[in-house]
Design a protein around this motif. Structure first.
Motif, PDB file in Angstrom:
ATOM      1  N   GLN A 166      41.579  36.081  48.193  1.00 49.89           N
ATOM      2  CA  GLN A 166      42.874  36.260  47.537  1.00 49.89           C
ATOM      3  C   GLN A 166      43.035  35.339  46.327  1.00 49.89           C
ATOM      4  O   GLN A 166      44.003  35.452  45.590  1.00 49.89           O
ATOM      5  CB  GLN A 166      44.006  36.020  48.536  1.00 49.89           C
ATOM      6  CG  GLN A 166      44.024  37.041  49.647  1.00 49.89           C
ATOM      7  CD  GLN A 166      45.018  36.702  50.740  1.00 49.89           C
ATOM      8  OE1 GLN A 166      45.616  35.630  50.767  1.00 49.89           O
ATOM      9  NE2 GLN A 166      45.188  37.625  51.664  1.00 49.89           N
ATOM     10  N   ASN A 184      41.735  42.512  31.342  1.00 51.18           N
ATOM     11  CA  ASN A 184      41.791  41.072  31.093  1.00 51.18           C
ATOM     12  C   ASN A 184      42.874  40.780  30.052  1.00 51.18           C
ATOM     13  O   ASN A 184      43.572  41.685  29.587  1.00 51.18           O
ATOM     14  CB  ASN A 184      40.418  40.522  30.699  1.00 51.18           C
ATOM     15  CG  ASN A 184      39.936  40.993  29.338  1.00 51.18           C
ATOM     16  OD1 ASN A 184      40.690  41.548  28.535  1.00 51.18           O
ATOM     17  ND2 ASN A 184      38.661  40.760  29.068  1.00 51.18           N
ATOM     18  N   ASP A 185      42.993  39.518  29.662  1.00 51.23           N
ATOM     19  CA  ASP A 185      44.043  39.128  28.716  1.00 51.23           C
ATOM     20  C   ASP A 185      43.886  39.770  27.344  1.00 51.23           C
ATOM     21  O   ASP A 185      44.852  39.876  26.593  1.00 51.23           O
ATOM     22  CB  ASP A 185      44.065  37.598  28.560  1.00 51.23           C
ATOM     23  CG  ASP A 185      44.521  36.899  29.831  1.00 51.23           C
ATOM     24  OD1 ASP A 185      45.169  37.546  30.682  1.00 51.23           O
ATOM     25  OD2 ASP A 185      44.223  35.696  29.970  1.00 51.23           O
ATOM     26  N   HIS A 234      37.404  33.839  39.421  1.00 51.61           N
ATOM     27  CA  HIS A 234      38.668  33.178  39.745  1.00 51.61           C
ATOM     28  C   HIS A 234      39.566  33.122  38.514  1.00 51.61           C
ATOM     29  O   HIS A 234      40.770  33.363  38.593  1.00 51.61           O
ATOM     30  CB  HIS A 234      38.401  31.775  40.289  1.00 51.61           C
ATOM     31  CG  HIS A 234      39.634  31.027  40.624  1.00 51.61           C
ATOM     32  ND1 HIS A 234      40.125  30.024  39.824  1.00 51.61           N
ATOM     33  CD2 HIS A 234      40.484  31.138  41.664  1.00 51.61           C
ATOM     34  CE1 HIS A 234      41.228  29.538  40.365  1.00 51.61           C
ATOM     35  NE2 HIS A 234      41.469  30.205  41.477  1.00 51.61           N
ATOM     36  N   GLY A 252      39.961  37.255  37.216  1.00 53.29           N
ATOM     37  CA  GLY A 252      40.424  38.266  38.156  1.00 53.29           C
ATOM     38  C   GLY A 252      39.452  39.428  38.202  1.00 53.29           C
ATOM     39  O   GLY A 252      38.300  39.317  37.784  1.00 53.29           O
ATOM     40  N   ILE A 310      36.693  41.025  44.127  1.00 53.44           N
ATOM     41  CA  ILE A 310      37.343  40.417  45.291  1.00 53.44           C
ATOM     42  C   ILE A 310      36.383  40.363  46.464  1.00 53.44           C
ATOM     43  O   ILE A 310      36.269  39.344  47.147  1.00 53.44           O
ATOM     44  CB  ILE A 310      38.640  41.177  45.633  1.00 53.44           C
ATOM     45  CG1 ILE A 310      39.656  40.940  44.508  1.00 53.44           C
ATOM     46  CG2 ILE A 310      39.177  40.753  46.985  1.00 53.44           C
ATOM     47  CD1 ILE A 310      40.863  41.821  44.557  1.00 53.44           C
ATOM     48  N   VAL A 344      41.235  35.601  43.833  1.00 50.31           N
ATOM     49  CA  VAL A 344      40.906  36.461  42.688  1.00 50.31           C
ATOM     50  C   VAL A 344      42.092  37.391  42.439  1.00 50.31           C
ATOM     51  O   VAL A 344      42.468  38.164  43.312  1.00 50.31           O
ATOM     52  CB  VAL A 344      39.630  37.291  42.953  1.00 50.31           C
ATOM     53  CG1 VAL A 344      39.341  38.219  41.781  1.00 50.31           C
ATOM     54  CG2 VAL A 344      38.449  36.381  43.229  1.00 50.31           C
ATOM     55  N   ARG A 345      42.673  37.284  41.267  1.00 52.49           N
ATOM     56  CA  ARG A 345      43.807  38.156  40.927  1.00 52.49           C
ATOM     57  C   ARG A 345      43.319  39.593  40.790  1.00 52.49           C
ATOM     58  O   ARG A 345      42.326  39.853  40.112  1.00 52.49           O
ATOM     59  CB  ARG A 345      44.430  37.754  39.588  1.00 52.49           C
ATOM     60  CG  ARG A 345      45.162  36.452  39.619  1.00 52.49           C
ATOM     61  CD  ARG A 345      45.676  36.108  38.238  1.00 52.49           C
ATOM     62  NE  ARG A 345      44.520  35.844  37.367  1.00 52.49           N
ATOM     63  CZ  ARG A 345      44.562  35.871  36.039  1.00 52.49           C
ATOM     64  NH1 ARG A 345      45.671  36.158  35.415  1.00 52.49           N
ATOM     65  NH2 ARG A 345      43.486  35.606  35.326  1.00 52.49           N
ATOM     66  N   TYR A 346      44.017  40.517  41.410  1.00 51.25           N
ATOM     67  CA  TYR A 346      43.689  41.937  41.279  1.00 51.25           C
ATOM     68  C   TYR A 346      44.320  42.438  39.991  1.00 51.25           C
ATOM     69  O   TYR A 346      45.541  42.440  39.842  1.00 51.25           O
ATOM     70  CB  TYR A 346      44.222  42.725  42.476  1.00 51.25           C
ATOM     71  CG  TYR A 346      43.719  44.147  42.494  1.00 51.25           C
ATOM     72  CD1 TYR A 346      42.598  44.479  43.244  1.00 51.25           C
ATOM     73  CD2 TYR A 346      44.331  45.142  41.753  1.00 51.25           C
ATOM     74  CE1 TYR A 346      42.111  45.779  43.261  1.00 51.25           C
ATOM     75  CE2 TYR A 346      43.853  46.437  41.758  1.00 51.25           C
ATOM     76  CZ  TYR A 346      42.748  46.748  42.518  1.00 51.25           C
ATOM     77  OH  TYR A 346      42.254  48.033  42.533  1.00 51.25           O
ATOM     78  N   ARG A 347      43.454  42.819  39.034  1.00 51.21           N
ATOM     79  CA  ARG A 347      43.973  43.369  37.779  1.00 51.21           C
ATOM     80  C   ARG A 347      42.914  44.212  37.096  1.00 51.21           C
ATOM     81  O   ARG A 347      41.728  43.929  37.157  1.00 51.21           O
ATOM     82  CB  ARG A 347      44.496  42.276  36.857  1.00 51.21           C
ATOM     83  CG  ARG A 347      43.458  41.282  36.402  1.00 51.21           C
ATOM     84  CD  ARG A 347      44.144  40.128  35.707  1.00 51.21           C
ATOM     85  NE  ARG A 347      43.217  39.393  34.869  1.00 51.21           N
ATOM     86  CZ  ARG A 347      43.534  38.854  33.724  1.00 51.21           C
ATOM     87  NH1 ARG A 347      44.757  38.959  33.250  1.00 51.21           N
ATOM     88  NH2 ARG A 347      42.647  38.191  33.031  1.00 51.21           N
TER      89      ARG A 347
END
Length: 95
Positions: free
Chosen positions: A51, A59-60, A83, A86, A92, A53-56
């Motif tokens: 968890q 990227n930015d 990390h 994401g 994940i 690792v952001r689920y997305r």
């Protein structure tokens, strides 16, 4: 040295295959030992570290996770990179 869970020496071959069969280099595993949230550092909760690792999907910079390493700005998908950036299911589960 006290870095392993107390029950490590009693694990079965089934458990050990997940340790010795890691996708990650030793440096990533050392990073994980140093950076996993303290509350998760027990056998009952360690799986929740994924968890971190952001689920997305993007990227930015707006690059899709489906664009492979471009999502990670060309960086190898190490644990610190995943990390930071994401990802989706693959990142994940690999984390």
């Amino acid at each position: 040295e006290g870095r392993l869970f107390r029950g490590f020496h009693h694990l079965t071959a089934w458990h050990l295959r997940y340790i010795v069969g890691s996708w990650h280099a030793d440096g990533c595993l050392e990073w994980a030992r140093a950076n996993v949230d303290g509350e998760l550092r027990c056998p009952e909760k360690i799986g929740r570290a994924a968890q971190m690792v952001r689920y997305r999907d993007f990227n930015d910079s707006g690059v899709s996770v489906q664009d492979g390493l471009r999502f990670y700005d060309g960086k190898k998908s190490t644990m610190p990179v995943m990390h930071s950036y994401g990802g989706v299911c693959g990142a994940i589960s690999k984390f």
